[in-house]
Design a protein around this motif. Structure first.
Motif, PDB file in Angstrom:
ATOM      1  N   TRP A  51     -30.354  -2.891 -46.383  1.00  0.00           N
ATOM      2  CA  TRP A  51     -30.220  -3.727 -47.799  1.00  0.00           C
ATOM      3  C   TRP A  51     -31.376  -3.083 -48.763  1.00  0.00           C
ATOM      4  O   TRP A  51     -30.969  -2.913 -49.941  1.00  0.00           O
ATOM      5  N   GLY A  52     -32.215  -2.714 -48.263  1.00  0.00           N
ATOM      6  CA  GLY A  52     -33.523  -2.280 -49.004  1.00  0.00           C
ATOM      7  C   GLY A  52     -32.848  -0.708 -49.826  1.00  0.00           C
ATOM      8  O   GLY A  52     -33.273  -0.624 -50.845  1.00  0.00           O
ATOM      9  N   ILE A  53     -32.365   0.154 -48.954  1.00  0.00           N
ATOM     10  CA  ILE A  53     -32.095   1.384 -49.468  1.00  0.00           C
ATOM     11  C   ILE A  53     -30.897   1.234 -50.363  1.00  0.00           C
ATOM     12  O   ILE A  53     -30.673   1.801 -51.315  1.00  0.00           O
ATOM     13  N   THR A  84     -23.590  14.343 -51.964  1.00  0.00           N
ATOM     14  CA  THR A  84     -23.913  13.451 -50.944  1.00  0.00           C
ATOM     15  C   THR A  84     -23.308  13.859 -49.567  1.00  0.00           C
ATOM     16  O   THR A  84     -24.143  13.795 -48.493  1.00  0.00           O
ATOM     17  N   ALA A  85     -22.155  14.183 -49.894  1.00  0.00           N
ATOM     18  CA  ALA A  85     -21.420  14.541 -48.498  1.00  0.00           C
ATOM     19  C   ALA A  85     -22.205  15.761 -47.677  1.00  0.00           C
ATOM     20  O   ALA A  85     -22.590  15.803 -46.456  1.00  0.00           O
ATOM     21  N   LEU A  86     -22.550  16.723 -48.613  1.00  0.00           N
ATOM     22  CA  LEU A  86     -23.000  17.947 -48.050  1.00  0.00           C
ATOM     23  C   LEU A  86     -24.478  17.763 -47.694  1.00  0.00           C
ATOM     24  O   LEU A  86     -24.763  18.306 -46.537  1.00  0.00           O
ATOM     25  N   PHE A  87     -25.345  16.786 -48.335  1.00  0.00           N
ATOM     26  CA  PHE A  87     -26.581  16.633 -47.721  1.00  0.00           C
ATOM     27  C   PHE A  87     -26.623  15.477 -46.828  1.00  0.00           C
ATOM     28  O   PHE A  87     -27.361  15.594 -46.031  1.00  0.00           O
ATOM     29  N   GLY A  88     -25.765  14.843 -46.822  1.00  0.00           N
ATOM     30  CA  GLY A  88     -25.614  13.644 -45.792  1.00  0.00           C
ATOM     31  C   GLY A  88     -25.305  14.347 -44.420  1.00  0.00           C
ATOM     32  O   GLY A  88     -26.008  14.021 -43.400  1.00  0.00           O
ATOM     33  N   ILE A  89     -24.689  15.393 -44.402  1.00  0.00           N
ATOM     34  CA  ILE A  89     -24.152  16.000 -43.090  1.00  0.00           C
ATOM     35  C   ILE A  89     -25.612  16.441 -42.557  1.00  0.00           C
ATOM     36  O   ILE A  89     -25.977  16.530 -41.274  1.00  0.00           O
ATOM     37  N   LEU A  90     -26.346  17.227 -43.185  1.00  0.00           N
ATOM     38  CA  LEU A  90     -27.620  17.683 -42.838  1.00  0.00           C
ATOM     39  C   LEU A  90     -28.812  16.688 -42.576  1.00  0.00           C
ATOM     40  O   LEU A  90     -29.404  16.711 -41.440  1.00  0.00           O
ATOM     41  N   ALA A 299     -36.266  13.594 -46.038  1.00  0.00           N
ATOM     42  CA  ALA A 299     -36.535  12.264 -46.822  1.00  0.00           C
ATOM     43  C   ALA A 299     -35.576  11.401 -46.916  1.00  0.00           C
ATOM     44  O   ALA A 299     -35.493  10.291 -46.682  1.00  0.00           O
ATOM     45  N   ALA A 300     -34.127  11.751 -46.820  1.00  0.00           N
ATOM     46  CA  ALA A 300     -33.109  11.129 -46.716  1.00  0.00           C
ATOM     47  C   ALA A 300     -32.871  10.273 -45.499  1.00  0.00           C
ATOM     48  O   ALA A 300     -32.942   8.902 -45.498  1.00  0.00           O
ATOM     49  N   ALA A 301     -33.559  10.709 -44.267  1.00  0.00           N
ATOM     50  CA  ALA A 301     -33.460  10.096 -42.883  1.00  0.00           C
ATOM     51  C   ALA A 301     -34.598   9.205 -43.029  1.00  0.00           C
ATOM     52  O   ALA A 301     -34.507   7.831 -42.729  1.00  0.00           O
ATOM     53  N   VAL A 302     -35.518   9.377 -43.448  1.00  0.00           N
ATOM     54  CA  VAL A 302     -37.023   8.328 -43.619  1.00  0.00           C
ATOM     55  C   VAL A 302     -36.370   7.396 -44.730  1.00  0.00           C
ATOM     56  O   VAL A 302     -36.773   6.174 -44.273  1.00  0.00           O
ATOM     57  N   LEU A 303     -35.905   7.642 -45.749  1.00  0.00           N
ATOM     58  CA  LEU A 303     -35.447   6.443 -46.696  1.00  0.00           C
ATOM     59  C   LEU A 303     -34.480   5.741 -45.940  1.00  0.00           C
ATOM     60  O   LEU A 303     -34.278   4.353 -46.009  1.00  0.00           O
ATOM     61  N   GLY A 304     -33.435   6.267 -45.116  1.00  0.00           N
ATOM     62  CA  GLY A 304     -32.641   5.426 -44.670  1.00  0.00           C
ATOM     63  C   GLY A 304     -33.060   4.819 -43.350  1.00  0.00           C
ATOM     64  O   GLY A 304     -32.153   4.130 -42.707  1.00  0.00           O
ATOM     65  N   GLY A 305     -34.329   4.637 -43.273  1.00  0.00           N
ATOM     66  CA  GLY A 305     -34.707   3.843 -42.153  1.00  0.00           C
ATOM     67  C   GLY A 305     -35.255   4.565 -40.664  1.00  0.00           C
ATOM     68  O   GLY A 305     -35.386   3.572 -39.886  1.00  0.00           O
ATOM     69  N   CYS A 306     -35.169   5.609 -40.833  1.00  0.00           N
ATOM     70  CA  CYS A 306     -35.623   6.418 -39.457  1.00  0.00           C
ATOM     71  C   CYS A 306     -37.388   6.539 -39.655  1.00  0.00           C
ATOM     72  O   CYS A 306     -37.650   6.828 -40.763  1.00  0.00           O
ATOM     73  N   ILE A 320     -26.794   6.812 -46.950  1.00  0.00           N
ATOM     74  CA  ILE A 320     -27.010   6.114 -48.185  1.00  0.00           C
ATOM     75  C   ILE A 320     -28.604   6.935 -48.682  1.00  0.00           C
ATOM     76  O   ILE A 320     -28.768   7.104 -50.176  1.00  0.00           O
ATOM     77  N   GLY A 321     -29.352   7.101 -47.829  1.00  0.00           N
ATOM     78  CA  GLY A 321     -30.467   7.881 -48.302  1.00  0.00           C
ATOM     79  C   GLY A 321     -30.286   9.042 -48.909  1.00  0.00           C
ATOM     80  O   GLY A 321     -30.654   9.575 -50.033  1.00  0.00           O
ATOM     81  N   ALA A 322     -29.184   9.736 -48.349  1.00  0.00           N
ATOM     82  CA  ALA A 322     -28.861  11.209 -48.771  1.00  0.00           C
ATOM     83  C   ALA A 322     -28.299  10.915 -50.236  1.00  0.00           C
ATOM     84  O   ALA A 322     -28.648  11.557 -51.403  1.00  0.00           O
TER      85      ALA A 322
END
Lengths: 375, 507
Positions: A51-53, A84-90, A299-306, A320-322
């Motif tokens: 919910w936060g992200i 988002t899709a491209l960065f999301g995969i990474l 950064a996306a992973a950390v934002l996403g809760g990792c 979502i982070g991505a």
């Protein structure tokens, strides 16, 4: 452990009529009663982060939509979804490694290596398309295996191993191409369609939203990754191991193999991402293709809760982070074009604030729980 | 040594409330100059809370603390330190990579021209080290010292701040018998120099030995006080649990069956020069005694495959050689509840259910997928069987008491039907009530034919539970004792490998 005996539970249960009888009647209450608020609390650790992200994403989108009429234009939205899709995969790949408590700094360089190698093999050296694709994907898998072996068997630190990878793969990419930009020219439209095609979904005739094909690829990867992480025993091993590798080892989990698997997943997705990036852009400059992409992914992973401490993470959150990363960059372009040269500073600042808020929220929750526990 | 008219420290009607729950309820105590007072009670009785309040870690909800008759209010540990009250944590707070003297003066280094005056630090440190009988050079790196010596460093550090009151939380929990005796000598000496000691202990026989007075807490309330004369274990236990524990150790006669494990000339990585041989039969409870560092944990780790043996033979069922990994050991039916359960036994941030099912996921899997139904079954049956006190199977393990955490570790293995259960310090840091349950469980498992090998530093436990005891000394098995020959003296004699020393320890 493989000799799964179906009756292995039996002795434990047959123990009931022991000299120390269990309260028979109550014994049938299978489900221990949950403490007050327990049902709610169980959604908190993961749920609150989602919910936060998501809130952050919505807030950034709202702000941009209000500030710029170009944000919600179909082409812009399509582009955002695509990126988002491209960065999301990474990022999904990075998340697996981060969940083990490790890190992979070589993602961007691997994107570059694959990005220059694929057109180089196919367009320049005339390899058949399937052979070229198979070669770069196999190379990515092999790189992941090497990372994993160095980290588990040689006991090298993930940071060091992948930092060397970061330097190595970029150097190799520049070396084999003579630092020349690589691309497919006007050929190979069919292959490039994997990354460039758009599927019409809805809208009026002049304003049709086309779903980028890459989105479908991300959705498939994310769903498989989420199932793997949450529904298989290996996903559970990853989470347990990320939290406490020692306890995992003492529970009979093959920690080395599980760690290796995480690095293979990460490198494979980085390779796949690199392939899609170059198919999409059709030009890879070895000196800067994929630069800093590992940091976007982390950064996306950390934002996403990792948590970089390991043992925590959700695939949905990471995707979502991505999206947040991609939209933020778009916001700066559209709303504050004058600030484009300080884009990194703005993104860094936003992430930092997000992480601080998250940490404060976590402390609040922990403090409350600790207080309850001391009772 | 009678308390002077104005006690050095007085706690008057202190209560502590945590979001509605009373952790401490109207507790009072007095501590005279040069007195050693023990605080005992089950886990959750409020001992640690009381200590933390006195040491300024937290503030009481109500009540007063008086030092030499004057009411004081500590907002921080630093303020308590200024009044001469020093807290020594159960897990020591030392910088492992620094020298003894650097640790003693950490943050208060004598300086010379703005630089640390190393010569003076070493010289000054020596004085405090001598007071606690710490016989190592001040330059020695703390991480290389035994736990017992590290504790002495902590005490020396406290003394260097002019501490008049030492507060210790479970000071002997990770010390060997020998180190414990050494610590007691130091405490007695400090006491005769007017330093007061207030400490928590689960080891009641040690409380009998050392304490001038005992304060017993139960459920956050003052349950009773025992003078030096009344200070005996049955009295303490009665006040702690509110009932008489006559049969503390559950031991029904076991009839050992066929040999389950045979170990032949096994050599551990830690002691490659010592070969170990022994056998264990089904339904046998075998104690593994020895001083800390005698190689008991290393032997168990080798049998479990987490630190594979370097040489030697071992047979258990299908397993024809020492296991090279925990997976191999588990497949053969060997399971270990490790000494440090928080570090190696449990995934603390995960739920009771996840921890209970962690080892059986592989057996219950459906082609790699989790089998939720089996997982629920394992969790529910183990929570019920072991009477794990938890708010629910989704409760995070970190928030369980030590005893319940240990039950979760055991439950993880019991659902896999072990043939040989290895227990390393199975009751360390566990309160009396839960200890008794663990003892009962060990007894029941043996009756069902499980072979049990447990290492313990608590002499009473070894003698109370074992059918047979293997005593280790410096990596080898120095002797084996049957029930008939089993006394503290015989065990200690073999454990020290030195008859003369054994006499001293037994005293």
């Amino acid at each position: 452990m493989g000799n799964g005996k179906p009756d292995a539970m039996k002795p434990a249960e047959a123990k009931a009529p022991s000299p120390n009888p269990l309260p028979k009647g109550e014994g049938l209450t299978r489900q221990a009663p949950l403490a007050k608020g327990e049902t709610f609390r169980r959604f908190l650790p993961q749920g609150a982060k989602i919910w936060g992200i998501l809130g952050l994403l919505v807030a950034v989108c709202l702000y941009t939509a209000i500030s710029s009429d170009r944000f919600l234009r179909v082409q812009n939205v399509e582009n955002l979804v695509h990126r988002t899709a491209l960065f999301g995969i990474l990022s999904v790949g990075a998340a697996f490694v981060i969940i083990t408590g490790g890190i992979d700094l070589s993602i961007g360089s691997l994107v570059c290596l694959v990005g220059v190698l694929l057109p180089n093999l196919i367009a320049e050296h005339g390899w058949p398309v399937p052979a070229g694709v198979a070669a770069v994907l196999l190379l990515s898998v092999a790189i992941g295996v090497v990372h994993g072996l160095l980290i588990t068997k040689m006991r090298l630190q993930p940071f060091v191993v992948t930092l060397c990878g970061l330097l190595l793969y970029r150097g190799v990419a520049r070396g084999i191409t003579g630092d020349m930009s690589q691309g497919f020219g006007v050929e190979y439209k069919g292959l490039r369609a994997i990354a460039t095609s758009r599927l019409p979904i809805f809208g009026s005739s002049d304003n049709v939203f086309h779903l980028p094909a890459t989105t479908l690829i991300l959705i498939i990867i994310a769903v498989v990754a989420a199932i793997f992480l949450n529904k298989t025993i290996y996903g559970r091993y990853l989470l347990a191991m990320g939290n406490n590798p020692e306890a995992a080892r003492y529970s009979g989990i093959n920690v080395d193999r599980t760690t290796l698997l995480a690095y293979v997943i990460c490198s494979t997705l980085a390779g796949l991402g690199g392939m899609l990036f170059v198919l999409d852009i059709n030009a890879a400059q070895p000196s800067d293709f994929g630069n800093f992409y590992e940091l976007y992914a982390i950064a996306a992973a950390v934002l996403g809760g990792c948590s970089l401490r390991g043992g925590e993470g959700s695939i949905l959150g990471v995707v979502i982070g991505a999206a947040v990363m991609v939209v933020l960059s778009n916001t700066i372009n559209l709303v504050h074009p004058a600030y484009q040269n300080i884009e990194f500073a703005i993104i860094g600042g936003v992430i930092l604030i997000g992480v601080i808020v998250d940490e404060l929220a976590r402390r609040l929750v922990t403090a409350r729980r600790e207080a309850v526990r001391h009772g | 040594m009678a308390p002077s008219p104005t006690p050095l420290l007085e706690v008057r009607g202190v209560s502590k409330q945590f979001s509605g729950v009373r952790a401490l309820d109207d507790v009072s105590l007095k501590l005279g100059r040069g007195e050693a007072v023990a605080v005992v009670g089950e886990n959750g009785a409020g001992k640690s809370t009381l200590m933390r309040i006195v040491a300024g870690v937290m503030r009481p909800t109500s009540g007063t603390i008086l030092v030499e008759g004057e009411a004081v209010e500590f907002a921080s540990v630093a303020q308590a330190l200024r009044q001469g009250i020093s807290l020594i944590h159960q897990e020591l707070n030392l910088a492992d990579n620094l020298s003894v003297s650097a640790n003693i003066f950490l943050g208060r280094e004598p300086r010379r021209f703005g630089m640390i005056d190393q010569a003076r630090i070493d010289y000054e440190a020596r004085k405090f080290m001598d007071r606690v009988g710490l016989d190592v050079p001040p330059q020695k790196i703390v991480g290389t010292l035994s736990i017992g010596r590290q504790q002495l460093v902590e005490i020396a550090k406290a003394l260097s701040t002019n501490a008049r009151i030492l507060i210790m939380d479970e000071p002997t929990s990770s010390l060997s018998e020998h180190e414990t005796q050494k610590l007691f000598e130091v405490v007695r000496d400090l006491r005769s120099h007017g330093v007061s000691v207030l400490y928590i202990s689960h080891r009641l026989h040690e409380v009998e030995e050392l304490a001038d007075r005992v304060i017993v807490l139960r459920d956050g309330k003052f349950s009773g006080e025992l003078s030096r004369e009344q200070n005996q274990r049955p009295n303490m236990v009665r006040l702690m649990v509110g009932r008489d524990v006559s049969r503390f150790y559950h031991r029904t006669p076991h009839t050992p069956g066929a040999t389950v494990l045979s170990v032949n000339q096994l050599r551990t990585r830690m002691f490659p020069r010592q070969a170990v041989s022994f056998e264990i039969r089904a339904g046998e409870v075998v104690g593994l005694a020895g001083l800390v560092g005698a190689g008991r944990s290393e032997l168990l780790a080798a049998l479990f495959g987490v630190t594979p043996a370097v040489a030697g033979g071992m047979i258990l069922g299908q397993l024809r050689q020492p296991p090279r990994s925990a997976q191999e050991a588990i497949a053969a039916g060997i399971m270990l509840a490790p000494e440090d359960r928080r570090h190696a036994g449990l995934v603390l941030p995960m739920s009771v259910k996840t921890n209970l099912s962690l080892a059986s996921l592989q057996r219950d899997q459906r082609r790699g997928f989790l089998n939720r139904a089996a997982e629920n079954r394992v969790a529910a049956s183990m929570i019920e069987l072991l009477r794990i006190k938890t708010a629910g199977e989704r409760q995070v393990v970190r928030f369980l008491s030590g005893g319940n955490q240990q039950k979760v570790v055991l439950g993880k293995w019991l659902c896999l039907d072990p043939k040989l259960l290895l227990l390393d310090e199975p009751t360390r840091g566990i309160d009396v009530g839960a200890k008794e349950e663990i003892y009962k469980l060990i007894d029941e498992l043996a009756q069902r034919g499980v072979a049990i090998l447990f290492a313990s530093s608590e002499m009473e436990e070894v003698i109370g539970l074992s059918d047979r005891v293997l005593v280790m000394h410096e990596g080898r098995i120095s002797g084996e004792l049957g029930r008939a020959e089993l006394t503290e003296e015989t065990v200690m004699q073999l454990a020290t490998g030195d008859a003369h020393q054994a006499e001293r320890m037994g005293a």
